[in-house]
Motif scaffolding. Structure first.
Motif, PDB file in Angstrom:
ATOM      1  N   PHE A   1       0.873  -1.190   0.000  1.00  9.02           N
ATOM      2  CA  PHE A   1       0.000   0.000   0.000  1.00  9.02           C
ATOM      3  C   PHE A   1       0.905   1.234   0.000  1.00  9.02           C
ATOM      4  CE2 PHE A   1      -2.764  -3.189   1.861  1.00  9.02           C
ATOM      5  CZ  PHE A   1      -3.998  -2.907   1.314  1.00  9.02           C
ATOM      6  N   PHE A   2       0.586   2.204  -0.828  1.00  7.53           N
ATOM      7  CA  PHE A   2       1.508   3.334  -0.992  1.00  7.53           C
ATOM      8  C   PHE A   2       1.599   4.225   0.254  1.00  7.53           C
ATOM      9  CE2 PHE A   2      -2.410   5.469  -1.829  1.00  7.53           C
ATOM     10  CZ  PHE A   2      -2.186   6.806  -1.587  1.00  7.53           C
ATOM     11  N   HIS A   3       0.516   4.264   1.042  1.00 14.76           N
ATOM     12  CA  HIS A   3       0.472   5.235   2.144  1.00 14.76           C
ATOM     13  C   HIS A   3       0.949   4.654   3.464  1.00 14.76           C
ATOM     14  CE1 HIS A   3      -3.306   2.997   2.358  1.00 14.76           C
ATOM     15  NE2 HIS A   3      -3.273   3.247   3.653  1.00 14.76           N
TER      16      HIS A   3
ATOM     17  N   ASN B   1     -12.581   1.048  -8.460  1.00 10.93           N
ATOM     18  CA  ASN B   1     -11.196   1.423  -8.744  1.00 10.93           C
ATOM     19  C   ASN B   1     -10.220   0.876  -7.707  1.00 10.93           C
ATOM     20  OD1 ASN B   1     -11.240   3.120 -11.206  1.00 10.93           O
ATOM     21  ND2 ASN B   1     -12.746   4.230 -10.017  1.00 10.93           N
ATOM     22  N   ASP B   2     -10.608   0.947  -6.437  1.00 14.43           N
ATOM     23  CA  ASP B   2      -9.729   0.463  -5.360  1.00 14.43           C
ATOM     24  C   ASP B   2      -9.500  -1.038  -5.466  1.00 14.43           C
ATOM     25  OD1 ASP B   2      -8.946   2.642  -4.001  1.00 14.43           O
ATOM     26  OD2 ASP B   2     -10.050   2.210  -2.154  1.00 14.43           O
ATOM     27  N   ALA B   3     -10.592  -1.770  -5.672  1.00 13.61           N
ATOM     28  CA  ALA B   3     -10.483  -3.235  -5.737  1.00 13.61           C
ATOM     29  C   ALA B   3      -9.626  -3.650  -6.924  1.00 13.61           C
ATOM     30  CB  ALA B   3     -11.871  -3.861  -5.832  1.00 13.61           C
ATOM     31  N   ALA B   4      -9.835  -2.969  -8.056  1.00 18.22           N
ATOM     32  CA  ALA B   4      -9.047  -3.298  -9.248  1.00 18.22           C
ATOM     33  C   ALA B   4      -7.578  -2.930  -9.038  1.00 18.22           C
ATOM     34  CB  ALA B   4      -9.611  -2.553 -10.452  1.00 18.22           C
ATOM     35  N   TYR B   5      -7.360  -1.792  -8.406  1.00 21.99           N
ATOM     36  CA  TYR B   5      -5.983  -1.326  -8.143  1.00 21.99           C
ATOM     37  C   TYR B   5      -5.244  -2.324  -7.236  1.00 21.99           C
ATOM     38  CZ  TYR B   5      -2.380   1.835  -6.258  1.00 21.99           C
ATOM     39  OH  TYR B   5      -1.192   2.394  -5.862  1.00 21.99           O
ATOM     40  N   LEU B   6      -5.913  -2.772  -6.185  1.00 23.34           N
ATOM     41  CA  LEU B   6      -5.260  -3.714  -5.266  1.00 23.34           C
ATOM     42  C   LEU B   6      -5.027  -5.068  -5.926  1.00 23.34           C
ATOM     43  CD1 LEU B   6      -6.941  -3.124  -1.783  1.00 23.34           C
ATOM     44  CD2 LEU B   6      -4.852  -2.150  -2.701  1.00 23.34           C
ATOM     45  N   ARG B   7      -5.937  -5.455  -6.799  1.00 17.93           N
ATOM     46  CA  ARG B   7      -5.809  -6.776  -7.428  1.00 17.93           C
ATOM     47  C   ARG B   7      -4.819  -6.758  -8.592  1.00 17.93           C
ATOM     48  NH1 ARG B   7      -8.698  -9.413 -11.633  1.00 17.93           N
ATOM     49  NH2 ARG B   7      -9.995  -7.583 -11.886  1.00 17.93           N
TER      50      ARG B   7
ATOM     51  N   GLU C   1      -2.810  -3.883  -9.887  1.00 17.70           N
ATOM     52  CA  GLU C   1      -1.604  -3.047  -9.850  1.00 17.70           C
ATOM     53  C   GLU C   1      -0.695  -3.461  -8.694  1.00 17.70           C
ATOM     54  OE1 GLU C   1      -0.266  -0.554 -11.550  1.00 17.70           O
ATOM     55  OE2 GLU C   1       1.107   0.273 -10.052  1.00 17.70           O
ATOM     56  N   ARG C   2      -1.271  -3.739  -7.536  1.00 13.23           N
ATOM     57  CA  ARG C   2      -0.456  -4.049  -6.347  1.00 13.23           C
ATOM     58  C   ARG C   2      -0.389  -5.545  -6.054  1.00 13.23           C
ATOM     59  NH1 ARG C   2       2.178   0.535  -3.864  1.00 13.23           N
ATOM     60  NH2 ARG C   2       1.832   1.836  -5.665  1.00 13.23           N
TER      61      ARG C   2
ATOM     62  N   GLN D   1      -4.615  -8.256  -3.489  1.00 10.08           N
ATOM     63  CA  GLN D   1      -5.784  -9.098  -3.201  1.00 10.08           C
ATOM     64  C   GLN D   1      -5.327 -10.542  -2.972  1.00 10.08           C
ATOM     65  OE1 GLN D   1      -9.559  -8.586  -5.429  1.00 10.08           O
ATOM     66  NE2 GLN D   1      -9.656 -10.819  -5.452  1.00 10.08           N
ATOM     67  N   GLN D   2      -4.278 -10.954  -3.715  1.00 17.96           N
ATOM     68  CA  GLN D   2      -3.753 -12.324  -3.557  1.00 17.96           C
ATOM     69  C   GLN D   2      -3.308 -12.584  -2.120  1.00 17.96           C
ATOM     70  OE1 GLN D   2      -0.740 -13.394  -6.414  1.00 17.96           O
ATOM     71  NE2 GLN D   2      -1.692 -12.238  -8.046  1.00 17.96           N
ATOM     72  N   VAL D   3      -2.736 -11.531  -1.519  1.00 22.49           N
ATOM     73  CA  VAL D   3      -2.245 -11.659  -0.142  1.00 22.49           C
ATOM     74  C   VAL D   3      -3.411 -11.921   0.815  1.00 22.49           C
ATOM     75  CG1 VAL D   3      -1.107 -10.367   1.718  1.00 22.49           C
ATOM     76  CG2 VAL D   3      -0.224 -10.239  -0.606  1.00 22.49           C
ATOM     77  N   PHE D   4      -4.565 -11.334   0.505  1.00 22.34           N
ATOM     78  CA  PHE D   4      -5.744 -11.530   1.355  1.00 22.34           C
ATOM     79  C   PHE D   4      -6.479 -12.839   1.018  1.00 22.34           C
ATOM     80  CE2 PHE D   4      -4.881  -7.048   1.796  1.00 22.34           C
ATOM     81  CZ  PHE D   4      -4.984  -6.888   3.162  1.00 22.34           C
TER      82      PHE D   4
END
Lengths: 305, 254
Positions: free
Chosen positions: A92-94, B73-79, B81-82, B85-88
Motif C-alpha cells: 500500500f503506498f500510504h 477502482n480500489d479493488a481493481a488497483y489492489l488486485r 496493480e499491487r 488481493q492475492q495476499v488476502f
C-alpha cells in the motif's frame, strides 16, 4: 506426511491463440518443514502452480492437498495455513513497513501483543528499522519488496509461498531475507520458493524441482542436479576464443560478453594457456547450478523441438 | 477465524485502507465533495427553489452511489496493480470480510460529504428524527448496493485502464441520469417507467418520501405507489448484487 501433494495437476489457459498447457500432469510432493525451490524459465508454470496451490486459481484437472486438505474442494480449510508473497506485488503506498506487518497480522487474527512483538522482530531481522516509519511511496523498490516479504514471513504460517521474493533487492537485502526465510523453516514452516536467482536456490533449498512447459523435468537435491552435468569444470572466458573454437571442447554458453565453457578437467591447462597467450582472461571453477539448469532445460527444449 | 474475528478483520481493513489515507491526505475529501456540490450549485442557480431539497437529497445519494466507483477502482488497483488481493485470498480472511472492509473504507471517504449534505437538508427542509433514521437506512442500503456492484464489476476486468471509463460510465448512469437530483415526476409520464431500470431510482424515491418531499411516480397499481415498493425494490437489488459480488466474483480465478 508431505506438506503439499500434487497429483496429475493440469491447468489449461484458453485464449485467442489457442490453448496453453501451463501445468501438464504435474506430480509433486513437498516434505513438511522443508524449503523447496521451484525453478524454470519465464512462463514455465511456476507461478501457475503456486496460484493453484495457494487457492488463487482453479486447476483444469488433478488434485492438490495441503497438509491433507483438498485445496480445490476446501479452500477455507487451507487458507489459515498459508501466506503468500505474490510475484511483482507492491505494498500500500500510504503505509509504512511497520504498519504493513502489524496490520496484516491483526487482519489474520493475531492479538495486539503478539502482532506487535512479531512486527518488531521481523522489522529488525529484515533490516527495515531505518525505514520502518516511512510511507512506502518514499521507499526504493527493493525496500518495498522487503516490506511485502516481511509482512508474509511475520505470519509464521505453516506453509509459505514465496513467488520471486527477492526480485529487485540488492545483495545485502537478499541475504537478510534469506536469513529470515531460514529462520521460518527452523521454526517449522514449509516454504515453496520460486526464483530466477539460481544462487538463491542453491543457498536456501534442500530440494528443488525444475519445470518447463508445465512439466517437471527434475526433482531432487541441488547437488544431485549439478552432478547430472556431464562435464567437470566451468571455464569463463573474456576474449581469447570464439564460441566456435570452444565448441569442440564441450558445451558453450554465451553469457553477455563472456563465454562459459563446460568441459573436462583434462582440458583446462591447454585452454587456459591458449587464452592467456591470446591476451584473454579466464577463470576456472566448479560447475554451478545455473549451468546444470541451462543444460537440463536446454535438453528439454531440444527434445520438444 | 470466527465470525467475530472476520468482523474485526473488516474493521481493520477499513482502518488502513480508508481512515489512514484520509487522515494523511485530507484533501481527498475534496474530491468526493466536488461533483455533487457542483450539481447542487447548478440546481440552485437554474431550478425553482422548491426543487432544491430534492437536489440536496440527490447529493447525499450521489455520494453514496459513488462509493461504488471508489470500490471499483480500489479493488481493481489492489488486485491488478499491487497484487495485494492475492495476499488476502491466501489468508484466513473470507471474501465477505474483505468486501465489507473495502466498502467501509469507501464509506469513510464519503462520510464527511454525506454529513454536510444532511446538515444542509435539515436546514432547508426540516424533518423528523424518524425520517432522518429512515434516510440513513436508505443511504446505507444504497452504499451497500453500489459497493457490491463496484466490487463485482472490478473482478471482470484484467486491465486497469479498461476499468476507469467503465466506473464513470456505470456510476454516472446510476446517479446523474435517473431521478436522483430531481423528482421522478419531472420525467414525462409515458417514460417514467424507464426510470425504474436504474436501481438508484428506488433509493431516490424512497429517500424523498421518508423525508417528506414526496414526488414519487404514481402508477395505476396502488401497491407500486408507496415507500414499501421502493424499499423492496432497493433491498432486492442490493441483495442480488451482494450475492453476485460474493458468489460470482473472482476471489479464486478459474
Amino acid at each position: 506426511m508431505a506438506a503439499l501433494e500434487a497429483r496429475a495437476l493440469t491447468k489449461l489457459y484458453h485464449g485467442r491463440r489457442g490453448t496453453v498447457r501451463a501445468l501438464d500432469q504435474v506430480d509433486l510432493d513437498i516434505p513438511k518443514g522443508e524449503l523447496f525451490a521451484f525453478l524454470g524459465r519465464n512462463g514455465a508454470g511456476k507461478t501457475t502452480f503456486i496460484k493453484v496451490a495457494a487457492t488463487l486459481l482453479l486447476p483444469t484437472s488433478g488434485e492438490v492437498r495441503l497438509f491433507g486438505e483438498d485445496v480445490v474442494a476446501h479452500p477455507e480449510a487451507v487458507r489459515p495455513l498459508i501466506a503468500l508473497v505474490p510475484q511483482e506485488g507492491r505494498p500500500f503506498f500510504h503505509m509504512t513497513p511497520r504498519e504493513h506487518v502489524y496490520e496484516y497480522l491483526r487482519v489474520r487474527g493475531a492479538s495486539a501483543e503478539s502482532a506487535g512483538a512479531r512486527t518488531s522482530e521481523v522489522i529488525t531481522a529484515m533490516g527495515l528499522t531505518p525505514f520502518e516509519n516511512e510511507p512506502s511511496y518514499r521507499l526504493s523498490g527493493g525496500v518495498q519488496q522487503r516490506t511485502l516479504v516481511a509482512m508474509i514471513l511475520a505470519t509464521e504460517a505453516p506453509f509459505l509461498f514465496l513467488d520471486e521474493p527477492t526480485l529487485g533487492m540488492d545483495p545485502f537485502g537478499r541475504r537478510q531475507v534469506w536469513e529470515v526465510i531460514r529462520r521460518a523453516v527452523r521454526k517449522g514452516s514449509t516454504v515453496l520458493l520460486t526464483t530466477h536467482y539460481l544462487d538463491e536456490a542453491e543457498q536456501l533449498a534442500q530440494e528443488l524441482a525444475v519445470i518447463d512447459s508445465g512439466k517437471v523435468l527434475y526433482r531432487g537435491a541441488p547437488e544431485a542436479l549439478k552432478s547430472t552435468v556431464k562435464r567437470e569444470v566451468r571455464l569463463q572466458f573474456s576474449g581469447g576464443f570464439t564460441a566456435k573454437e570452444l565448441a569442440e571442447y564441450g558445451q558453450v554458453i554465451q553469457d553477455r560478453n563472456r563465454l562459459v565453457l563446460l568441459t573436462m578437467r583434462s582440458r583446462v591447462r591447454e585452454l587456459t594457456d591458449r587464452a592467456l597467450e591470446r591476451g584473454g582472461e579466464v577463470t576456472v571453477g566448479p560447475v554451478t547450478l545455473e549451468e546444470a539448469f541451462l543444460e537440463l532445460v536446454g535438453r528439454g527444449i531440444e527434445e520438444e523441438q | 477465524m470466527s465470525v467475530r474475528q472476520q468482523a474485526y478483520a473488516a474493521l481493520r481493513i477499513c482502518y488502513f485502507n480508508g481512515i489512514m489515507p484520509l487522515w494523511r491526505s485530507p484533501l481527498l475529501i475534496g474530491a468526493v465533495f466536488l461533483t455533487p456540490f457542483s450539481f447542487l450549485f447548478f440546481l440552485y442557480v437554474i431550478a425553482p427553489r422548491a426543487l432544491f431539497p430534492f437536489g440536496v437529497v440527490g447529493g447525499v445519494l450521489f455520494t453514496a452511489l459513488f462509493t461504488g466507483n471508489g470500490m471499483l477502482n480500489d479493488a481493481a488497483y489492489l488486485r491488478l496493480e499491487r497484487q495485494l488481493q492475492q495476499v488476502f485470498v491466501a489468508s484466513p480472511v473470507r471474501p465477505l470480510a474483505f468486501l465489507i472492509g473495502m466498502a467501509l473504507s469507501e464509506l469513510a471517504f464519503a462520510l464527511p460529504a454525506m454529513v454536510l449534505f444532511l446538515g444542509i437538508l435539515l436546514w432547508v427542509h426540516p424533518f423528523s428524527a424518524l425520517g432522518l433514521a429512515a434516510l440513513v437506512g436508505v443511504v446505507l442500503l444504497t452504499w451497500l448496493m453500489a459497493c457490491t456492484l463496484g466490487f463485482f464489476v472490478s473482478t471482470l476486468f484484467q486491465q486497469l485502464r479498461e476499468i476507469w471509463p467503465i466506473g464513470t460510465l456505470i456510476f454516472s448512469s446510476l446517479s446523474v441520469l435517473p431521478p436522483v437530483f430531481y423528482p421522478a415526476t419531472a420525467i414525462p409520464a409515458p417514460y417514467q417507467w424507464v426510470a425504474f431500470l436504474a436501481p438508484s431510482t428506488f433509493a431516490a424515491q424512497l429517500a424523498d418520501r421518508v423525508v417528506g418531499l414526496g414526488g414519487g411516480i404514481t402508477t395505476s397499481v396502488p401497491a407500486f405507489n408507496g415507500p414499501l415498493f421502493d424499499l423492496l425494490g432497493l433491498a432486492a437489488l442490493t441483495l442480488l448484487l451482494a450475492s453476485a459480488a460474493t458468489y460470482f466474483s473472482r476471489w479464486r480465478e478459474s
